[in-house]
Design a protein around this motif. Structure first.
Motif, PDB file in Angstrom:
ATOM      1  N   GLY A   1      -3.765   1.846  -0.888  1.00 17.54           N
ATOM      2  CA  GLY A   1      -5.128   1.982  -1.010  1.00 17.54           C
ATOM      3  C   GLY A   1      -5.583   2.683   0.103  1.00 17.54           C
ATOM      4  O   GLY A   1      -7.101   2.899   0.085  1.00 17.54           O
ATOM      5  N   VAL A   2      -5.053   3.230   0.954  1.00 15.33           N
ATOM      6  CA  VAL A   2      -5.485   4.133   1.833  1.00 15.33           C
ATOM      7  C   VAL A   2      -6.345   5.339   1.246  1.00 15.33           C
ATOM      8  O   VAL A   2      -5.941   5.951   0.473  1.00 15.33           O
ATOM      9  N   THR A   3      -7.448   5.588   2.077  1.00 13.79           N
ATOM     10  CA  THR A   3      -8.059   6.962   1.557  1.00 13.79           C
ATOM     11  C   THR A   3      -8.486   7.783   2.795  1.00 13.79           C
ATOM     12  O   THR A   3      -9.073   7.262   3.944  1.00 13.79           O
TER      13      THR A   3
ATOM     14  N   VAL B   1     -10.090   2.178   8.526  1.00 14.24           N
ATOM     15  CA  VAL B   1      -9.001   2.622   7.488  1.00 14.24           C
ATOM     16  C   VAL B   1      -7.969   1.521   6.953  1.00 14.24           C
ATOM     17  O   VAL B   1      -7.806   1.560   5.726  1.00 14.24           O
ATOM     18  N   MET B   2      -7.528   0.725   8.085  1.00 10.01           N
ATOM     19  CA  MET B   2      -6.563  -0.305   7.383  1.00 10.01           C
ATOM     20  C   MET B   2      -7.222  -1.463   6.760  1.00 10.01           C
ATOM     21  O   MET B   2      -6.459  -2.598   6.117  1.00 10.01           O
TER      22      MET B   2
ATOM     23  N   SER C   1       0.012   8.387  -0.264  1.00 10.51           N
ATOM     24  CA  SER C   1      -0.485   7.370   0.592  1.00 10.51           C
ATOM     25  C   SER C   1       0.297   7.466   1.858  1.00 10.51           C
ATOM     26  O   SER C   1      -0.450   7.749   2.779  1.00 10.51           O
TER      27      SER C   1
ATOM     28  N   LEU D   1      -1.148  -0.004   1.795  1.00  8.81           N
ATOM     29  CA  LEU D   1      -0.713   1.355   2.014  1.00  8.81           C
ATOM     30  C   LEU D   1      -1.418   2.360   0.961  1.00  8.81           C
ATOM     31  O   LEU D   1      -1.901   3.370   1.180  1.00  8.81           O
TER      32      LEU D   1
ATOM     33  N   MET E   1       0.303  -3.976  10.102  1.00 12.29           N
ATOM     34  CA  MET E   1       0.873  -4.102  11.371  1.00 12.29           C
ATOM     35  C   MET E   1       0.088  -2.956  12.507  1.00 12.29           C
ATOM     36  O   MET E   1      -0.358  -3.332  13.421  1.00 12.29           O
ATOM     37  N   LEU E   2       0.001  -1.788  11.881  1.00 11.18           N
ATOM     38  CA  LEU E   2      -0.786  -0.859  12.646  1.00 11.18           C
ATOM     39  C   LEU E   2      -1.911  -1.052  12.812  1.00 11.18           C
ATOM     40  O   LEU E   2      -2.597  -1.007  13.947  1.00 11.18           O
TER      41      LEU E   2
ATOM     42  N   TYR F   1     -10.588   3.192  14.110  1.00  8.32           N
ATOM     43  CA  TYR F   1     -10.007   4.080  12.997  1.00  8.32           C
ATOM     44  C   TYR F   1      -8.978   2.890  12.283  1.00  8.32           C
ATOM     45  O   TYR F   1      -8.854   3.130  10.937  1.00  8.32           O
ATOM     46  N   GLY F   2      -8.311   2.034  12.839  1.00  8.56           N
ATOM     47  CA  GLY F   2      -7.607   1.291  12.360  1.00  8.56           C
ATOM     48  C   GLY F   2      -8.391   0.097  11.748  1.00  8.56           C
ATOM     49  O   GLY F   2      -8.067  -0.353  10.614  1.00  8.56           O
TER      50      GLY F   2
ATOM     51  N   PHE G   1       1.389  -0.877   7.517  1.00  9.31           N
ATOM     52  CA  PHE G   1       0.105  -0.439   7.444  1.00  9.31           C
ATOM     53  C   PHE G   1      -0.695  -1.717   8.055  1.00  9.31           C
ATOM     54  O   PHE G   1      -1.421  -1.206   8.956  1.00  9.31           O
TER      55      PHE G   1
ATOM     56  N   GLN H   1      -6.469  10.962  -2.943  1.00 13.57           N
ATOM     57  CA  GLN H   1      -6.898  10.067  -2.018  1.00 13.57           C
ATOM     58  C   GLN H   1      -7.577  10.567  -0.786  1.00 13.57           C
ATOM     59  O   GLN H   1      -7.516   9.921   0.414  1.00 13.57           O
TER      60      GLN H   1
ATOM     61  N   VAL I   1     -12.590  12.202  -2.826  1.00 15.97           N
ATOM     62  CA  VAL I   1     -11.570  11.039  -2.621  1.00 15.97           C
ATOM     63  C   VAL I   1     -10.645  10.936  -3.718  1.00 15.97           C
ATOM     64  O   VAL I   1      -9.408  10.475  -3.598  1.00 15.97           O
TER      65      VAL I   1
ATOM     66  N   MET J   1      -3.668  10.620   9.186  1.00 20.00           N
ATOM     67  CA  MET J   1      -4.613   9.758   9.942  1.00 20.00           C
ATOM     68  C   MET J   1      -4.033   9.372  11.099  1.00 20.00           C
ATOM     69  O   MET J   1      -4.797   9.317  12.177  1.00 20.00           O
TER      70      MET J   1
ATOM     71  N   VAL K   1      -5.764  10.456  14.713  1.00 20.39           N
ATOM     72  CA  VAL K   1      -6.160   9.450  15.875  1.00 20.39           C
ATOM     73  C   VAL K   1      -5.509   9.509  17.013  1.00 20.39           C
ATOM     74  O   VAL K   1      -6.015   9.495  18.103  1.00 20.39           O
TER      75      VAL K   1
ATOM     76  N   VAL L   1      -1.381  10.603   3.479  1.00 20.61           N
ATOM     77  CA  VAL L   1      -2.700  10.360   4.192  1.00 20.61           C
ATOM     78  C   VAL L   1      -2.632   9.459   5.469  1.00 20.61           C
ATOM     79  O   VAL L   1      -3.315   9.695   6.496  1.00 20.61           O
TER      80      VAL L   1
ATOM     81  N   MET M   1      -4.185  -1.667  16.347  1.00 22.47           N
ATOM     82  CA  MET M   1      -5.095  -0.760  16.701  1.00 22.47           C
ATOM     83  C   MET M   1      -6.370  -1.709  17.098  1.00 22.47           C
ATOM     84  O   MET M   1      -6.883  -1.313  17.996  1.00 22.47           O
TER      85      MET M   1
END
Lengths: 410, 410, 410
Positions: B234-236, B226-227, C11, B232, B18-19, B222-223, B16, C87, C83, C18, C22, C14, B23
């Motif tokens: 915690g993503v929403t 979102v990141m 997660s 991971l 790293m992506l 978006y990275g 997560f 999530q 949310v 996502m 993107v 999502v 980005m």
């Protein structure tokens, strides 16, 4: 519940490989634009077409021949069978490794640009990927126990198997040293040296496109290295950060050694990334910084030496960039990977040295055999008229900017 | 089995981050092309080199100084130790946050383009990242309990800590307000205003490259947002959709207010994204749409006001784009984040207002100290001759399109 | 522990959606550059603005109308509620499907380029997405049981429901056939055919930008297809590899049929990808290769036929590229998806044929109603003067390369 975990793991692995494959596929767009920016305008279309066509031909030959040589795996079962096996993980693993294999003709392309015949070079690329590359790949990563396997010949000789985590040697040095042979056999572009031997560098066409290519390569390279772990649970932050630091070392050393030259700086980033592939899972970030920095020195000094002393017309400098820097990366893994230098210590200097040199030998021998044979059979070089006209018009019957020429419509 | 789940979670977190890092790294390519397209052709190479070199210098100073100030974390253990700790998660977390830190010089770069000295500006960027940025970052996200931490001074004063989910204030406003100082200290480009004070806008060079830069920034953003969840789990989807709606609001408002101008539209998207960072985890998508739309108005009107009334030669308009819109984003999070407006309600308007204003103060004070000092020590501006010639030739000894100049070889 | 697994799954879903959103969002940048490279320089800015503005307008209408029609889902609850539900998975699912919906105007844009009115076309795109697209989408993927649902009318008739995994028909054929109508109603660009009816092809402006657009589309397409699984645990390597092989088939067949033409090759890749969407989860990679290859033949031959025989001025060839190739993809899924040809066999040829043809009908009817109505109300075509001047100046008051024009500042 155990089933759920298993499904999550497999799904994670498929996604992991797929993301890696797409990131390295995107690097091929980077190869294309790096070459577009570096060659003259009359060869930009050719650069674009070569990369995407060579990639496609490689897909076919690596699927039918190369992957079977390296790993002993075929895909002739029904789609149902293929997808039932770990959600088709092996298919996407093939995709990932294909994007590595297809880097061979993409690397060569930059060296021999602006004068090679389109179809002969496409055939050469196919032969390298089908046989030379996959053979050596199999020896390091695959089923041909010789260099990289526990219990292989080199593991016995050097104490540990040859270690090339993400392909400094298997991919980059292989491509770069084959390219050297191609450059030699083809000879320089018309006008590169005057009749009296005076060096008259041919100007590049478009620094923004060159930089765009470098950016696309740098971005995708994190997939090249990080996803070489092959499974999600094998991922580590160390590989990512080492890639970063080698790239940064490459940029900063190229900046200083190359005296602010934009071509050196953007290629310096790539030199650093070439060199770190092998040991990205072994060295400390500070070690990675110097591995990359030294690679940039090799590239900048090597490029000038190659052009001005050896009089080799390697258009994108792919021999120093991928070849020598790749060899350096293989050896550097045996140095900076030692525990004394903060590394994980799972490497043998002797094995790294020998493995890296064997790759040079395989590349040079295959390169000469293929290029000499093709030259004798079909000729590998455009005619003088075609080269002067540019391969965009002579091969593709279209310039890169057609509206400029036919401006009466605008 | 519990071990398997733990490994999956850690692996997911590493992937997560790293992506996200890759980005946002790709956004730096976007910064480069946004500037390439906006400056004149004689400064395109310089734009490209500045971004990639400043990124590299930042990597070194943030690794050695900045990250330690903000978070108290060093990376001088052996690679073995680094990778053993959660598969090197902290390393890739550093990578992610580095790409934020390096946005500071990238933002400034666009404001002071076409006339700043290369090395002095590189040094300025390093100082901002090593000290100003990391200090403020530490106060909001890190170990320096002052603004963003539970129990911090501002949390006591405002009822809740300062909330900046993805850096409207920490990153963008910091960069944009420092840039304002740089623009003032440097003065305008030669010819931007006539001797009599008449405004003569300098045309941009290349809308497609400008748009390419904007696209690269939008995609990577978006990275960025979102990141920022950092793990991971915690993503929403809320953060993603709010980023989308703020971008769309920015585009549509800029379209109308900016009367179809392509520069306003492509930068309007960015203004919307700047403004939504802070509250992207707090507001409703419809709130995000208006946060972004108002940011675009701020950008378009602010850019015209800045240029025509204040006579500030902020080439890419980074002060209204990142500075004022970033401040707006910090404050807007305190408005649209309220439950009454459909938000999650985990924000205090007072804390948002104060925190956002403190950032302006920190940026302006540090900006003046650094730029005035560097100006006194080394000079921060190119000579008149260098500026007229263009920094491509005067700094990098190469134009962006060398073949055009040396057309005798083509 | 069960809770941990559930959180990991959610997660993962999502993140999966996502990343897909993107990647397909980035394809819109590809649509933009494909058009920039293909139109004349005087319409490049317009191409860029159209794509990003149409995407934004679609976001609004798909959020408020289209998604509700197709799936019966609204997002007017508080952010907290949104949310809390997995999530925010539904939000990012909306984002993913929006990027599909917005492909409708992006596809049309390429066909009607260089002569359509900006605002009328924006309105047309909004109407198509709000009603035509979402209605048909609902019939195949959504709540309107008619074609794609178990137990739907077509499932009863054909034995199995209509299968369109990733939108060959729902997205591409819908866009391409509507574009055909737009091209017919608008009529050709001035100068495309002489008064005597002689075909005088209008040259494209920039092959590197065209190729950049194609690369961006190809790269993002792996998200378009792979992430159509909608959940992480639904991912398969088969979809990825089939996308690869269809793309490669498209490139190689276009290379041979199109005689090395760079436009055909780069669009051939796209034709292959259009055609594989429907059956990418059903067919064998070798089947995918031929599905893509045949699509490239359709594109190359169809483009020439369309231009030279039908005298339709479809600038980017979007009718053969997306329309006919999309229809072919829907039908091909019913052929190569059969077990006899190595497929999974979960398809009915009759259902595929009927479903594909219904899409053509819906597209053509809606297309004529919308374009004829808008033409009567507002006019859909630029004035002759505006078209001659180019829409960059007439709509956006700025050329693509302003510095070239105002060279006195350089």
């Amino acid at each position: 519940m155990e089933q759920n975990i298993q499904t999550l793991e497999t799904s994670g692995d498929v996604l992991f490989m797929m993301l890696g494959a797409v990131m390295v596929f995107a690097m091929h767009g980077g190869f294309a634009f790096l070459e577009v920016g570096t060659v003259r305008r009359k060869n930009q279309v050719n650069a674009l077409v070569k990369i995407i066509v060579d990639f496609s031909i490689c897909t076919v030959v690596y699927f039918t021949i190369g992957y079977a040589i390296a790993y002993g795996v075929y895909f002739y079962d029904s789609a149902e069978t293929l997808v039932a096996d770990k959600q088709g993980y092996e298919l996407v693993h093939f995709f990932f490794l294909l994007t590595f294999a297809a880097a061979i003709p993409a690397i060569i392309s930059g060296g021999i640009a602006e004068r090679a015949k389109f179809w002969t070079q496409a055939l050469a690329g196919a032969l390298f990927v089908a046989f030379a590359y996959s053979l050596f790949e199999g020896m390091v990563w695959g089923q041909i126990s010789f260099l990289g396997q526990d219990g292989s010949w080199l593991a016995g000789l050097g104490g540990k198997p040859f270690h090339d985590f993400a392909g400094s040697v298997v991919v980059h040095s292989m491509g770069g040293w084959i390219a050297l042979v191609g450059v030699i056999v083809l000879g320089p572009r018309i006008g590169r040296w005057s009749a009296s031997g005076k060096s008259t560098p041919i100007p590049v066409s478009n620094i923004p496109f060159l930089a765009l290519g470098s950016w696309m390569l740098c971005i995708g390279w994190y997939g090249f290295n990080v996803m070489s772990a092959a499974t999600l649970t094998g991922v580590t932050g160390l590989v990512a950060i080492n890639s970063l630091f080698a790239m940064v070392g490459g940029i900063l050393f190229a900046l200083v050694i190359g005296k602010n030259d934009p071509g050196f700086i953007h290629n310096g980033a790539l030199a650093g990334l070439v060199a770190i592939c092998a040991g990205s899972d072994q060295v400390h970030p500070i070690g990675a910084f110097f591995i990359g920095g030294i690679a940039a020195i090799i590239f900048v000094k090597g490029f000038i030496w190659e052009q001005e002393k050896l009089k080799l017309d390697d258009v994108l400098g792919v021999w120093p960039l991928h070849g020598i820097s790749g060899t350096w990366g293989g050896i550097a893994c045996g140095i900076f990977g030692q525990k004394a230098l903060g590394g994980l210590g799972d490497v043998s200097f002797l094995s790294q040295l020998i493995g890296s040199l064997i790759a040079v030998g395989v590349a040079v021998v295959f390169g000469f055999v293929v290029y000499k044979t093709l030259d004798a059979l079909f000729g590998i070089r455009l005619s003088k008229e075609e080269e002067m006209q540019g391969s965009d018009l002579s091969v593709h019957r279209l310039e890169a900017y057609p509206e400029e020429v036919m401006s009466k419509y605008s």
